[in-house]
Structures are given as structure tokens and as C-alpha cells.
Design an enzyme around this catalytic site. Structure first.
Site, PDB file in Angstrom:
ATOM      1  N   HIS A 279       4.813  45.585 -24.040  1.00 18.53           N
ATOM      2  CA  HIS A 279       4.463  46.574 -22.938  1.00 18.53           C
ATOM      3  C   HIS A 279       5.723  47.969 -22.896  1.00 18.53           C
ATOM      4  CE1 HIS A 279       3.285  42.605 -21.257  1.00 18.53           C
ATOM      5  NE2 HIS A 279       2.942  43.565 -19.927  1.00 18.53           N
ATOM      6  N   ASN A 280       5.002  49.486 -23.503  1.00 17.11           N
ATOM      7  CA  ASN A 280       5.652  50.132 -23.459  1.00 17.11           C
ATOM      8  C   ASN A 280       4.856  51.534 -23.091  1.00 17.11           C
ATOM      9  OD1 ASN A 280       3.563  50.796 -25.298  1.00 17.11           O
ATOM     10  ND2 ASN A 280       4.444  49.584 -27.203  1.00 17.11           N
ATOM     11  N   LYS A 281       5.477  52.415 -23.551  1.00 17.62           N
ATOM     12  CA  LYS A 281       4.865  54.117 -23.411  1.00 17.62           C
ATOM     13  C   LYS A 281       3.024  54.430 -23.138  1.00 17.62           C
ATOM     14  CE  LYS A 281       6.647  56.358 -27.446  1.00 17.62           C
ATOM     15  NZ  LYS A 281       7.777  57.723 -27.934  1.00 17.62           N
ATOM     16  N   HIS A 283       0.957  51.504 -23.476  1.00 17.05           N
ATOM     17  CA  HIS A 283       1.247  51.539 -22.455  1.00 17.05           C
ATOM     18  C   HIS A 283       0.828  51.760 -21.150  1.00 17.05           C
ATOM     19  CE1 HIS A 283      -0.581  47.532 -20.157  1.00 17.05           C
ATOM     20  NE2 HIS A 283       0.954  47.679 -18.838  1.00 17.05           N
ATOM     21  N   ASP A 320       5.606  49.702 -15.590  1.00 16.34           N
ATOM     22  CA  ASP A 320       6.525  48.131 -16.692  1.00 16.34           C
ATOM     23  C   ASP A 320       7.571  49.491 -17.006  1.00 16.34           C
ATOM     24  OD1 ASP A 320       5.063  45.997 -16.166  1.00 16.34           O
ATOM     25  OD2 ASP A 320       3.316  47.027 -18.469  1.00 16.34           O
ATOM     26  N   ASP A 442      -4.718  48.026 -15.194  1.00 18.08           N
ATOM     27  CA  ASP A 442      -3.967  47.404 -16.205  1.00 18.08           C
ATOM     28  C   ASP A 442      -3.981  46.189 -16.611  1.00 18.08           C
ATOM     29  OD1 ASP A 442      -0.868  46.671 -16.322  1.00 18.08           O
ATOM     30  OD2 ASP A 442      -0.174  45.518 -15.059  1.00 18.08           O
ATOM     31  N   ASN A 445      -7.561  45.808 -20.922  1.00 16.59           N
ATOM     32  CA  ASN A 445      -8.730  46.249 -22.011  1.00 16.59           C
ATOM     33  C   ASN A 445      -9.590  45.839 -23.119  1.00 16.59           C
ATOM     34  OD1 ASN A 445      -5.709  47.088 -22.249  1.00 16.59           O
ATOM     35  ND2 ASN A 445      -4.078  45.141 -23.246  1.00 16.59           N
TER      36      ASN A 445
END
Length: 549
Positions: A279-281, A283, A320, A442, A445
Site C-alpha cells: 500500500h505505497n505510492k 500502488h 491509501d 483498487d 491486480n
């Protein structure tokens, strides 16, 4: 319209001297919501004996009940269903407006805001045009003056005077040319866009800034990169297309978004994302591009205009922000400060929103990063409400309820009509669809190409295992899929695709037909891949067992 496997049998009952056929359905594949709505639809089916046996009052009652069920996923939008129709239809007056606002929380005046905003935008555009006319020389047309003014404000050799992200100047020429191509409007609009290529080109720095800037700042962002690259020796694209011929949102002109402010905002948001596994930049950049692709595939139809589209893209950027790499269940079970602050309700989602709005509207706000700086007060209110609703919809515990709401939206259409032809726009359904699109982006994937899907799956699982390690060390119950010793990688993806991803995108395909033809085949490819891998794993386990015996 079917949402499960049905097996019907028919009985005949007597109702006031009339014989009525009653269908009995095997409902094992359906939720209670589906069964209830199906029952109402069967009673209201044109030409059915039940419909003919009902009075007009009964028919109206069932239709109203159906409408309330369809909106049951959002209690805020459910408000109108509880207000007497006579009061809703009464002429505007201080008395009726007071009753609606005080006792129902319903502001009738807000329904006129869209028109008001449009009028203000026209007036603002007119003022801007007059100003531009004074600045531009009399022998150039409006397009040439706009582009010349843009070029005057840009020094492609200096960080101080450019509308390009500062990190652009740290890249070598090969990386600049590659990034220019990766962030072209055509590539950003593709479902098979690979955000990891961008991240690799940028060497893991400013990925969210560049991707979000390229999308939200389009077509000016592409124009700036093209102009900068035209100065590089050896660039094959010698002829730079003008702004007027380019595709993109053009929020810069339509909503008066300043590019420098947008870049400042994106830098602040990216810096607030934590360096966690999933859950980072990166993503966040991926979700922003996914949403943009859905808009370009036809999803933008459901937006009421530039303001709503802009708000949704901002929601994707921030959805997020500040994520600690653990889920809501962990925060609640560990009695964290965040869970206490937000009363165990959508803890992370509320935190993401609070973080974003404190940055641009709180007491310590910095006007240099306020992307709403040129909005009218009512425009800011519309944007804020939509962003809040969209980010809260990314709470996975609301997934099945959200799906049922969208099914209700689709069921509201007349038989044989396209959703885009018959959608009742006046019942606030568009915000439901927009937030559903963000939710789909979201969790998308498993809908990417297989290599990318595998990479994302491993990141999700590794972050989950990290949480499981924390839970074990703290003596907390280990969250499902967080135990690295018992979780089956392949099984986790198979179940996720079968029960979450496929139903979501099959539903989305009814709203955006290109999803059915371009996205769902990829999901089936990935499902097949994981099923084959699972079979190989099981064969290996059996082989090891046999060798031991």
C-alpha cells in the site's frame, strides 16, 4: 437479468378467484438481497398474472420498495425515500425548505448547484478569455497565444521556471525519452499499462507524482515532456503536436488548476505515503492509472462533468495515503489510537481522507498545495463529498453491499435498453457508479497481464505475512491469509478471482462494455494460470508424501 444459477418450479395458487403461477427458485447462488429483488421483479414482470392482479397502489408500492432496496448501499442517498412525496414536490418556500433540511437532512437547493456551477464556469471562462485577449498580440489566434504563453513560463533547462516535476532534471536523456513515451496519453489510457516500467525508469523515485501529473495535468503534461525532449539530440519526434490537437482532461483550463500547485500537492501526498510493501505510492499510481483507463474505456459517461472526474482522480491519488501496511482488523484488535479515533469504523479509509483534507483545508493548510484554490465554495463542497464517498467505498468490508447497490442500479433500466440510455441520473446513482469504479481499480491486480498480476499478488501476500508476524508477536489472533506458514499462495488467488474479481468486473462490464471484451479475458487467463500452478503444487505434495512412505 441473472446473477446466479436458477432452477425454477411452478405452483398454481388461487388469489381472489384468479389462478396465479408462483415460481420457486433454487437460491443457493444468490444473496438475500438478490432473492428479494428478484422476487419483486417477478411480481412486476410485464404480462404476468401477479401484475394484472395488483391494484395501481400495490404496483406503486412495490416499485418504491424496489427503489429503496437499490439504494440501500448508501444511507446518505437513501434520504429522499423517507420524505413524503408531497413535501418533496411542494413549491420552494422557507417553510418547506426548513422542514426538509431540519427533519430530513435534505437540501433541495443543492439540486440546482450543478447548473449554478456550469454558469459560473462559463462566466469564469469568459473573464479568462478577455484577459488572454489583452495579453496576446492582435495578429495571433487564441490557440497560438495560449501555447506561446505556456512556453514563456517554461524554461526546459531550469528547475526554477518549469512546469515539469523537478525530478525530471535528475534523469539522463535516455530515461527522459522513455518516460515521455510511457506517459503518453495513449499509453496512460491502456488497460495493459505497466506502472512498474515507470517506477524502474524513475529508479523508484516520484512515481506517483509523474503518473498522476501526466494524467491530471493532461494534455499540458504531455506537451511539456514533448517540448523538453525536442531539445534532446537524437530524439526522433522532431515535430511537436500543439495543445489544441491533443487528447486529455485539460483541467488546467476547465477548472483553473494551476500546474505548479498540482505538482506541489502531488509531492506532498507522495511524501506522506509510507514505504510499505504494497500500500505505497506505486500502488496509488497504479490505481490512478487504472481509473483513468476505465474513464477512457467509457466510464467518463457516468461523470457529471470535469469537476466530478477531477475529484475521482484525486480520490485515487490519496486513497491509501499514510497506510501503515496493516489492515483495519489489526488496528481494531490491537486497540490502536487510529481505531479509537474512528470508533472501529473504516479506520484506515477515514484516516486517509483526514490526512488529505488536513493538508489542503485544515488549520495548517498550505495554499501552495491547495488544488481547490480556484474553486467556488459549492464546487469545493461537491469535490469533498465525492472524494469522501469514493475513498470510503474502498473499505473491502463494504464490497458485497456495494455490488448489490450497483446491481440495483443496473436492474433499474428497462428491459432491452442499454444502461447508458436508461440510467436514472436524477437519483444520485452516478456517484455510486463512480465510487464503484474506484473500488474496482483498487482491486484490479488480477486483471492485468499475468507477469504483472503475479508481482502484485506476491507484494500483497508479503505485506499480509508481515502483519501476521506482528500479530503473532503481540499475541493477537492471526488474520486470514496472514500466516506465512499455512497460507497457500495459489489458493488465495483462485478464491480472490472467483469470488471477488470476476463478479466485480462482470458487473462493471455491464456498465462499460469494453471491460467485458478487454479486461475479463485477462482475468480468466490469470485464473487458469493459478489453477495450473495449484495443480502442480498438489502433485508435488503427493509426490513428497509417496517418497516418504
Amino acid at each position: 437479468m441473472e446473477f446466479g444459477t436458477l432452477h425454477e418450479t411452478k405452483d398454481v395458487i388461487d388469489h381472489n378467484g384468479k389462478s396465479i403461477e408462483v415460481n420457486h427458485v433454487d437460491v443457493r447462488d444468490k444473496s438475500r438481497w438478490d432473492v428479494g429483488l428478484d422476487c419483486i421483479n417477478s411480481l412486476l414482470r410485464p404480462g404476468s398474472a401477479t401484475l394484472e392482479a395488483m391494484t395501481d397502489y400495490q404496483r406503486l408500492g412495490l416499485k418504491n420498495l424496489k427503489a429503496m432496496i437499490m439504494l440501500s448501499g448508501d444511507m446518505e442517498d437513501d434520504t429522499k425515500n423517507h420524505i413524503p412525496q408531497a413535501l418533496l414536490e411542494s413549491s420552494e418556500s422557507a417553510s418547506s425548505d426548513f422542514l426538509l433540511a431540519e427533519y430530513a437532512g435534505y437540501d433541495r437547493r443543492s439540486q440546482a448547484k450543478t447548473l449554478t456551477n456550469s454558469i459560473h464556469k462559463v462566466l469564469s471562462a469568459k473573464k479568462c478569455a478577455i484577459k488572454m485577449k489583452k495579453i496576446a498580440s492582435s495578429n495571433v489566434n487564441a490557440r497560438e497565444s495560449a501555447e506561446s504563453l505556456f512556453l514563456e513560463s517554461v524554461d526546459f533547462e531550469s528547475k526554477e521556471r518549469t512546469n515539469l516535476p523537478p525530478h525530471w532534471f535528475d534523469l539522463d536523456n535516455t530515461s527522459k525519452l522513455k518516460l515521455r513515451d510511457l506517459l503518453s496519453w495513449e499509453n496512460l489510457s491502456r488497460w495493459d499499462f505497466n506502472v512498474f516500467e515507470v517506477d524502474d525508469t524513475l529508479k523508484g523515485k516520484n512515481t506517483l507524482i509523474f503518473v498522476a501529473w501526466a494524467i491530471i495535468g493532461s494534455p499540458h503534461s504531455q506537451y511539456a515532456m514533448d517540448m523538453a525532449c525536442s531539445k534532446i539530440e537524437g530524439d526522433t519526434n522532431t515535430e511537436v503536436e500543439g495543445l489544441a490537437e491533443r487528447k486529455g482532461y485539460d483541467f488546467v483550463s476547465a477548472l483553473k488548476i494551476r500546474e505548479k500547485t498540482l505538482l506541489n500537492f502531488l509531492r506532498e501526498i507522495e511524501n506522506t505515503y509510507r514505504d510499505v510493501i504494497y500500500h505505497n505510492k506505486v500502488h496509488a499510481a497504479d490505481v490512478t492509472q487504472n481509473l483513468n483507463a476505465l474513464f477512457q474505456m467509457g466510464g467518463e459517461f457516468f461523470s457529471d462533468g470535469k469537476l466530478e472526474t477531477f475529484s475521482m482522480l484525486i480520490a485515487a491519488v490519496v486513497h491509501d495515503v499514510g497506510h501503515p501496511g496493516v489492515n483495519n482488523a489489526f488496528l481494531i484488535h490491537s486497540k490502536s489510537d487510529l481505531a479509537i479515533v474512528y470508533n472501529d469504523v473504516s479506520v484506515l479509509e477515514n484516516m486517509h481522507l483526514s490526512t488529505m483534507f488536513r493538508i489542503i483545508t485544515g488549520n495548517s493548510r498550505d495554499p501552495k498545495i491547495d488544488v481547490f484554490e480556484n474553486f467556488l465554495e459549492e464546487e469545493t463542497e461537491v469535490a469533498r463529498k465525492l472524494i469522501i464517498k469514493a475513498v470510503l467505498s474502498t473499505d473491502m468490508t463494504k464490497h458485497f453491499k456495494k455490488l448489490n447497490t450497483i446491481r440495483g442500479v443496473i436492474l433499474s433500466q428497462e428491459d432491452g435498453e442499454e444502461v447508458t440510455e436508461s440510467l436514472p441520473m436524477d437519483i444520485c446513482f452516478t456517484s455510486e457508479i463512480l465510487s464503484f469504479m474506484l473500488h474496482a481499480a483498487d482491486i484490479s491486480n488480477p486483471s492485468r497481464d499475468t507477469a504483472t498480476a503475479i508481482k502484485w499478488a506476491d507484494k500483497v501476500l508479503e505485506e499480509s505475512f508481515h502483519q501476521g508476524d506482528l500479530e503473532q508477536s503481540m499475541g493477537l489472533p492471526i488474520t486470514p491469509l496472514s500466516d506465512r506458514n499455512s497460507t497457500h499462495r495459489e489458493k488465495s488467488q483462485i478464491d480472490f478471482i472467483k469470488f471477488i474479481i470476476l463478479p466485480t468486473f462482470e458487473l462493471l462490464g455491464q456498465l462499460i462494455p469494453r471491460v467485458t471484451s478487454e479486461v475479463i479475458p485477462k482475468i480468466f487467463e490469470n485464473l487458469k494460470y493459478w489453477q495450473e500452478q495449484d495443480l502442480l503444487r498438489e502433485n508435488e505434495v503427493r509426490s513428497r508424501r509417496r517418497s516418504k512412505t
